[in-house]
Design an enzyme around this catalytic site. Structure first.
Site, short mmCIF file in Angstrom:
data_model
loop_
_atom_site.label_atom_id
_atom_site.label_comp_id
_atom_site.label_asym_id
_atom_site.label_seq_id
_atom_site.Cartn_x
_atom_site.Cartn_y
_atom_site.Cartn_z
N CYS B 130 96.37 54.21 74.95
CA CYS B 130 96.61 55.12 76.07
C CYS B 130 95.38 55.96 76.34
O CYS B 130 95.12 56.94 75.66
CB CYS B 130 97.81 56.02 75.77
SG CYS B 130 98.09 57.26 77.07
N CYS B 133 96.06 59.63 77.22
CA CYS B 133 96.51 60.48 76.11
C CYS B 133 95.35 60.89 75.22
O CYS B 133 95.26 62.04 74.79
CB CYS B 133 97.50 59.74 75.24
SG CYS B 133 98.73 58.80 76.12
N ASP B 134 94.52 59.94 74.89
CA ASP B 134 93.59 60.14 73.78
C ASP B 134 92.14 60.33 74.20
O ASP B 134 91.28 60.67 73.37
CB ASP B 134 93.69 58.96 72.80
CG ASP B 134 95.06 58.91 72.15
OD1 ASP B 134 95.66 60.00 71.98
OD2 ASP B 134 95.54 57.82 71.80
#
Lengths: 311, 311
Positions: B130, B133-134
């Site tokens: 992701c 997200c990261d």
């Protein structure tokens, strides 16, 4: 003519409306209240994503979103549904009627009704089943609370913080609530207890003007002049007006498949009116989304465009 | 020893954790990511009650609530479950193992894996599925994005806004994304395209130090020095490591009843790993709540107190 009528505006119905509106289905919600059972939770912590808040506030957010996406909302009690050719006609207690191609039943558990004259006519318009929701309308006005259980007693106490005068009408001469609470009730100068009495009629022409009550011992009737009436006598599943169309189980809950289809094509159901386990706001919301998307699938024949059902 | 282990931290798993924690069940969540499929929606408008926001932000709220109510969260890939007497033992790819009395499978669709050395070991710890997200972890650092579809192309462009250097590793020599997007990719000085290549190994001891890729035409291998690897090659249901315990359908989805029970007592499932229709955040959340409450019911024998399952 609406694409979809949703009966009920709790977590299930409002979520269904968000989904049908986002699919560009012309959507009408008909309900006696906004918020349903979630309203009675004063501090809902387990609906994910929002943090803790009053159930009424959470349901207002759902409502704002549904209306924001285009849903129309009419307050009133649906009490008859007819299948007419390929349409459904939904009748309200006040005589209004609306037509739709797909019908979503999402009115959950409903407050028990008194079954008296004028009650249905004024439901949502002076007669309410949710003190917390509607009390702000009665600042410095007079109200009656009907019932003798915890919710009635607490409803009367809450009403007395805003209303000028509160009649608490109870068919017995004592309350089951704990002593501390009953003491508060008796010591509150704004609250008048009407014991051994049952309502017999909602009085009013255009608006609620009062409520007639009968003393069940003396059979004497009298009119209490009030602007609002809160009925707090419990909840029940009532599917009587749709049982000619859809199958129900032994608890009278509407049987649905995992997508919210009832036994009747074009009629869907979700939330507490179905056998869905665990009465929770987030669960009802999820079921509302399923019903709406299944209704969309059905209306569009799986093709993603609303078919013309008039032929 | 946990009362409940939940595998997966998307809408279903995090909601399940909120519910198990509020029932005072000692709860561990094991997941390769936080947010699951909801993360990939950059503007989620149809989750009721929150207003529009990025899916990642919504899932962070779910996470905050689950952790706030007491859930422990461990990043890692569960790849084995054993039934040992009355307990379940969940093994992670890194060799860790945890025990529980009730198990909730909520890991949804999982990103397809490359199936190369080091991938599982560093999953959630340098290898990510992701970007959104990261990516913040890789400010001014070097990353590789693996894949050639839309999500890989957009992931590379997004990565280049924060990372210093971005390798986009694609097994073909062209992209299917639209021309405008591909032009942006080619004109971005931070992005280097590695065509006709497939990853063969994640390089690193304690942390990711790089990725080895093989040119499928020349068979030549080379190491790209990167700190993070984003795998963007699609999603799949993968229930292979639990099929010795629970029944699955022809799509390999875990079969559940309307309360989230699988075919194995004490194992529950919810969300996209089951045949639940319409992959929606609010639906997954509702199913998570059902599984959690059913797990609670099962653990307590319907009596509301956790039984001692060790005898």
């Amino acid at each position: 003519m609406y694409d979809v009528i949703i009966i009920g505006a709790g977590a299930a119905g409002l979520t269904a409306a968000i989904y049908t509106c986002r699919k560009k289905l012309k959507t009408l919600i008909v309900s006696i209240d906004v918020g349903g059972q979630t309203n009675v939770t004063s501090h809902i912590e387990n609906y994910p994503g929002t943090g803790a808040m009053h159930g009424v506030e959470l349901m207002r957010r759902f409502q704002d979103e549904a209306v924001g996406f285009g849903a129309e909302l009419i307050m009133g009690k649906a009490n008859k549904v007819e299948k007419i050719e390929n349409k459904f006609k939904v009748f309200l207690a006040n005589g209004e009627a609306y037509e739709c191609k797909g019908l979503i039943l999402a009115y959950g558990k409903v407050p028990k009704s008194l079954g008296i004259e004028g009650e249905e006519k004024f439901m949502g318009r002076g007669v309410s089943t949710c003190v917390t929701c509607d009390l702000p309308l009665y600042k410095n006005r007079d109200v009656a609370v009907i019932g003798g259980g915890n919710s009635a007693v607490e409803g009367a106490l809450e009403s007395a913080t805003i209303a000028k005068k509160v009649y608490l009408v109870h068919r017995r001469d004592a309350f089951r609530a704990d002593e501390v609470t009953v003491e508060k009730l008796k010591n509150n100068p704004r609250i008048e207890l009407i014991f051994n009495s049952v309502p017999t009629k909602v009085i009013g022409e255009k608006n609620v003007d009062g409520i007639e009550v009968e003393n069940i011992i003396t059979k004497e009737r009298k009119a209490l002049k009030v602007d609002g009436i809160f009925i707090e006598i419990g909840y029940v599943v009532d599917t009587s007006f749709v049982q000619h169309l859809v199958k129900v189980n032994e608890k009278k809950e509407i049987i649905v498949d995992e997508r919210g289809n009832t036994s009747h094509p074009g009629i869907f159901a979700c939330g507490d009116i179905t056998p869905v386990p665990f009465k929770q706001t987030v669960i009802a919301a999820g079921e509302g989304a399923k019903s709406a998307l299944e209704c969309y699938r059905w209306l569009t024949g799986g093709k993603g465009a609303v078919l013309d059902w008039t032929h």
